[in-house]
Design a protein around this motif. Structure first.
Motif, PDB file in Angstrom:
ATOM      1  N   ARG A 139      61.953  -7.945  42.864  1.00 26.42           N
ATOM      2  CA  ARG A 139      61.551  -6.547  43.023  1.00 26.42           C
ATOM      3  C   ARG A 139      61.912  -6.058  44.419  1.00 26.42           C
ATOM      4  O   ARG A 139      61.572  -6.692  45.421  1.00 26.42           O
ATOM      5  CB  ARG A 139      60.049  -6.389  42.788  1.00 26.42           C
ATOM      6  CG  ARG A 139      59.563  -4.945  42.844  1.00 26.42           C
ATOM      7  CD  ARG A 139      58.151  -4.834  42.294  1.00 26.42           C
ATOM      8  NE  ARG A 139      57.175  -5.525  43.126  1.00 26.42           N
ATOM      9  CZ  ARG A 139      56.524  -4.960  44.140  1.00 26.42           C
ATOM     10  NH1 ARG A 139      56.769  -3.686  44.452  1.00 26.42           N
ATOM     11  NH2 ARG A 139      55.641  -5.655  44.821  1.00 26.42           N
ATOM     12  N   VAL A 140      62.612  -4.952  44.470  1.00 26.49           N
ATOM     13  CA  VAL A 140      62.961  -4.340  45.745  1.00 26.49           C
ATOM     14  C   VAL A 140      61.699  -3.738  46.361  1.00 26.49           C
ATOM     15  O   VAL A 140      60.922  -3.051  45.693  1.00 26.49           O
ATOM     16  CB  VAL A 140      64.039  -3.258  45.548  1.00 26.49           C
ATOM     17  CG1 VAL A 140      64.351  -2.555  46.870  1.00 26.49           C
ATOM     18  CG2 VAL A 140      65.314  -3.880  44.965  1.00 26.49           C
ATOM     19  N   HIS A 141      61.501  -4.009  47.655  1.00 24.75           N
ATOM     20  CA  HIS A 141      60.288  -3.546  48.329  1.00 24.75           C
ATOM     21  C   HIS A 141      60.519  -2.340  49.243  1.00 24.75           C
ATOM     22  O   HIS A 141      59.576  -1.599  49.538  1.00 24.75           O
ATOM     23  CB  HIS A 141      59.684  -4.679  49.167  1.00 24.75           C
ATOM     24  CG  HIS A 141      59.140  -5.796  48.336  1.00 24.75           C
ATOM     25  ND1 HIS A 141      59.881  -6.888  47.977  1.00 24.75           N
ATOM     26  CD2 HIS A 141      57.909  -5.962  47.784  1.00 24.75           C
ATOM     27  CE1 HIS A 141      59.139  -7.699  47.243  1.00 24.75           C
ATOM     28  NE2 HIS A 141      57.937  -7.169  47.111  1.00 24.75           N
ATOM     29  N   GLY A 155      71.045  -0.339  53.001  1.00 29.38           N
ATOM     30  CA  GLY A 155      70.791  -1.485  52.126  1.00 29.38           C
ATOM     31  C   GLY A 155      69.351  -1.457  51.660  1.00 29.38           C
ATOM     32  O   GLY A 155      68.692  -0.409  51.654  1.00 29.38           O
ATOM     33  N   LEU A 156      68.852  -2.621  51.284  1.00 30.65           N
ATOM     34  CA  LEU A 156      67.488  -2.704  50.776  1.00 30.65           C
ATOM     35  C   LEU A 156      66.873  -4.050  51.140  1.00 30.65           C
ATOM     36  O   LEU A 156      67.550  -4.962  51.628  1.00 30.65           O
ATOM     37  CB  LEU A 156      67.465  -2.475  49.262  1.00 30.65           C
ATOM     38  CG  LEU A 156      68.440  -3.272  48.390  1.00 30.65           C
ATOM     39  CD1 LEU A 156      67.969  -4.684  48.163  1.00 30.65           C
ATOM     40  CD2 LEU A 156      68.652  -2.573  47.067  1.00 30.65           C
ATOM     41  N   ARG A 157      65.572  -4.156  50.886  1.00 33.35           N
ATOM     42  CA  ARG A 157      64.839  -5.380  51.189  1.00 33.35           C
ATOM     43  C   ARG A 157      64.130  -5.905  49.940  1.00 33.35           C
ATOM     44  O   ARG A 157      63.531  -5.139  49.185  1.00 33.35           O
ATOM     45  CB  ARG A 157      63.806  -5.154  52.296  1.00 33.35           C
ATOM     46  CG  ARG A 157      64.415  -4.926  53.670  1.00 33.35           C
ATOM     47  CD  ARG A 157      63.346  -4.894  54.756  1.00 33.35           C
ATOM     48  NE  ARG A 157      63.952  -4.754  56.062  1.00 33.35           N
ATOM     49  CZ  ARG A 157      64.433  -5.763  56.781  1.00 33.35           C
ATOM     50  NH1 ARG A 157      64.335  -7.004  56.299  1.00 33.35           N
ATOM     51  NH2 ARG A 157      64.975  -5.570  57.959  1.00 33.35           N
ATOM     52  N   VAL A 158      64.216  -7.194  49.762  1.00 35.57           N
ATOM     53  CA  VAL A 158      63.437  -7.900  48.755  1.00 35.57           C
ATOM     54  C   VAL A 158      62.594  -8.902  49.523  1.00 35.57           C
ATOM     55  O   VAL A 158      63.095  -9.904  50.025  1.00 35.57           O
ATOM     56  CB  VAL A 158      64.333  -8.613  47.730  1.00 35.57           C
ATOM     57  CG1 VAL A 158      63.492  -9.416  46.748  1.00 35.57           C
ATOM     58  CG2 VAL A 158      65.201  -7.599  46.990  1.00 35.57           C
ATOM     59  N   GLY A 159      61.298  -8.597  49.663  1.00 36.78           N
ATOM     60  CA  GLY A 159      60.459  -9.404  50.535  1.00 36.78           C
ATOM     61  C   GLY A 159      60.952  -9.284  51.970  1.00 36.78           C
ATOM     62  O   GLY A 159      61.172  -8.187  52.482  1.00 36.78           O
ATOM     63  N   ALA A 160      61.161 -10.419  52.601  1.00 31.17           N
ATOM     64  CA  ALA A 160      61.631 -10.406  53.993  1.00 31.17           C
ATOM     65  C   ALA A 160      63.151 -10.411  54.088  1.00 31.17           C
ATOM     66  O   ALA A 160      63.700 -10.322  55.186  1.00 31.17           O
ATOM     67  CB  ALA A 160      61.075 -11.635  54.727  1.00 31.17           C
ATOM     68  N   GLU A 161      63.834 -10.490  52.954  1.00 31.06           N
ATOM     69  CA  GLU A 161      65.285 -10.633  52.968  1.00 31.06           C
ATOM     70  C   GLU A 161      65.956  -9.267  52.845  1.00 31.06           C
ATOM     71  O   GLU A 161      65.587  -8.440  52.007  1.00 31.06           O
ATOM     72  CB  GLU A 161      65.729 -11.539  51.806  1.00 31.06           C
ATOM     73  CG  GLU A 161      67.177 -12.001  51.925  1.00 31.06           C
ATOM     74  CD  GLU A 161      67.513 -13.080  50.921  1.00 31.06           C
ATOM     75  OE1 GLU A 161      68.677 -13.522  50.896  1.00 31.06           O
ATOM     76  OE2 GLU A 161      66.607 -13.479  50.153  1.00 31.06           O
TER      77      GLU A 161
END
Length: 457
Positions: A139-141, A155-161
């Motif tokens: 899930r994208v956060h 871009g985007l973040r998934v959790g800390a990544e």
């Protein structure tokens, strides 16, 4: 080549990823559901709980743009959909023979299938595409943004990544979190327009018996009462859905969740009774869907794009009440446009926003107008009053010229004003009315008294 991140792995997201990947772009799809459509359509359709996608188990008739986009962009996917049991139905198949061909007639084809069949075919094709990766269960956060005027999504973040991208495409659906993320980041808000439909849908799935007929013959798939609509959706592999549509304020709506009540009511409409008389095998409970809006969410305002590096498509952009069945078609049209113009869109999305306003917005406006009229009629139980409009609907099933106009509207080829507002259609309708001097608008479904007698108080 562009690096593209797609939020959401439904039909619009998979279609966007596939068309981009086949042009050589590097695409990553982020889908929070860990499960994907596979080879067992019945298992996935009837036993996959998808509360965020209530339309997944509702009936679909995939309109001409779905077929034309797939034939142009992914003919292998289209062949796979047919191999999985989907069936083509040309609008002129209603008649004993097709009329003399005119350019464009070849595209007036409905693809009769459950949504899951197309989803499975797209999933299989995406798995074969070397430049596309689907990250399921992720899930994208948040989005990552660079300062500017306007800000740029990087871009985007998934959790800390973090996952950098030249373009992020939001296809996460009508409950997209992206507008809230942009507001939290201090961006100008998207321009959202929402209209409550006030219409509820209830359907039940059946399967024709293997040794029985494949259908009831030439019977219309829709019937109407003053306060309710009924329809049949012939589908893949012998399945079909019976659907009832009524106002969300109707006091009997809850009682229709009982399969016995649902079927008793459905048998009072000629269209659905003809299919139920074939003694089909029930495949599901009564499945309800309501609380729907027509919603347009533009990531652009009078000053231009609210951000760059981000666009939306599918239900994140245009979510329409499914009466006309536009959703999948509009999603794939947007996917094709994005794939064709991705580098230009990544640099500046203004042209994409202008295209959506020109190519897609008219169908949103038409749905809003139609829902305002039909929602009020269903709520009030009002009889049809426009004799010529009612005649037009019936005339189409007698006259191929009027049927062609009807099909062009249905399949997003021409607006109703353009298709019906020709001298030719006017002449044919006038001739039909002259041959039916006693015609008056009426419903073929039950009266309110007959309906209420079947529904427990």
């Amino acid at each position: 080549m562009a690096r593209v991140a797609v939020i959401g792995g439904g039909i619009s997201g998979l279609g966007t990823a596939l068309m981009l990947g086949r042009r050589g772009h590097s695409v990553t799809v982020f889908e929070q559901d860990p499960r994907e459509a596979g080879e067992d359509s019945d298992r996935d359709f009837f036993h996959w709980g998808r509360p965020r996608v209530p339309q997944a188990v509702q009936p679909h008739s995939l309109l001409a743009p779905v077929r034309t986009v797939l034939l142009a962009e992914a003919p292998d996917v289209y062949a796979d959909v047919l191999a999985r049991g989907a069936r083509e139905y040309h609008e002129f198949d209603w008649f004993d023979g097709h009329p003399p061909h005119r350019p464009g007639d070849e595209d007036l084809v409905t693809l009769r299938t459950r949504r899951i069949v197309l989803e499975a075919a797209l999933s299989a094709a995406v798995r074969r595409e070397r430049t596309v990766e689907v990250r399921r269960g992720q899930r994208v956060h948040a989005l990552t943004l660079a300062e500017g005027s306007p800000a740029r999504v990087t871009g985007l973040r998934v959790g800390a990544e973090a996952y950098p991208a030249d373009l992020v495409v939001d296809t996460s659906g009508r409950r997209s979190p992206v507008p809230a993320w942009l507001a939290a980041a201090g961006c100008r808000p998207p321009v959202a327009e929402s209209h409550r439909s006030g219409i509820a849908y209830l359907c039940r799935w059946y399967r024709l018996r293997p040794t029985g007929p494949r259908g009831p013959g030439r019977v219309k798939t829709g019937s109407a009462a003053a306060f309710a609509l009924a329809g049949v959706f012939p589908s893949d592999n012998g399945t079909f859905a019976v659907s009832l549509v009524l106002s969300t304020t109707d006091p009997t709506r809850g009682a229709l969740a009982d399969p016995a009540v649902f079927e008793a009511v459905a048998r009072r409409f000629p269209a659905t009774a003809a299919w139920l008389d074939l003694a089909p095998e029930p495949q599901s409970a009564v499945l309800a869907m309501a609380g729907l809006d027509n919603r347009w969410t533009a990531l652009s305002d009078g000053d231009g794009p609210v951000v760059t590096g981000l666009v939306n498509a599918g239900d994140s952009l245009i979510h329409t009440n499914p009466t006309f069945g536009h959703g999948v078609a509009l999603g794939l049209l947007a996917a094709r446009h994005l794939a064709t113009h991705v580098e230009r869109t990544a640099a500046d999305p203004a042209c994409y926003h202008a295209w959506t306003a020109q190519a897609l917005r008219p169908w949103f406006d038409a749905q809003v107008t139609a829902d305002r009229t039909s929602g009020q009629r269903l709520a009030e139980g009002a009889a049809a009053s426009d004799r010529r409009a009612a005649a037009l609907a019936l005339c189409a099933f007698d006259d191929p010229v009027v049927m062609r106009a009807r099909a062009q509207v249905r399949h997003l080829v021409r607006t109703a004003q353009d298709a019906y507002g020709t001298d030719e259609v006017d002449r044919h309708l006038t001739s039909w009315l002259a041959a039916h001097p006693d015609f008056a608008p009426k419903h073929d479904g039950p009266t309110r008294e007959q309906w209420d007698a079947l529904v427990p108080g």
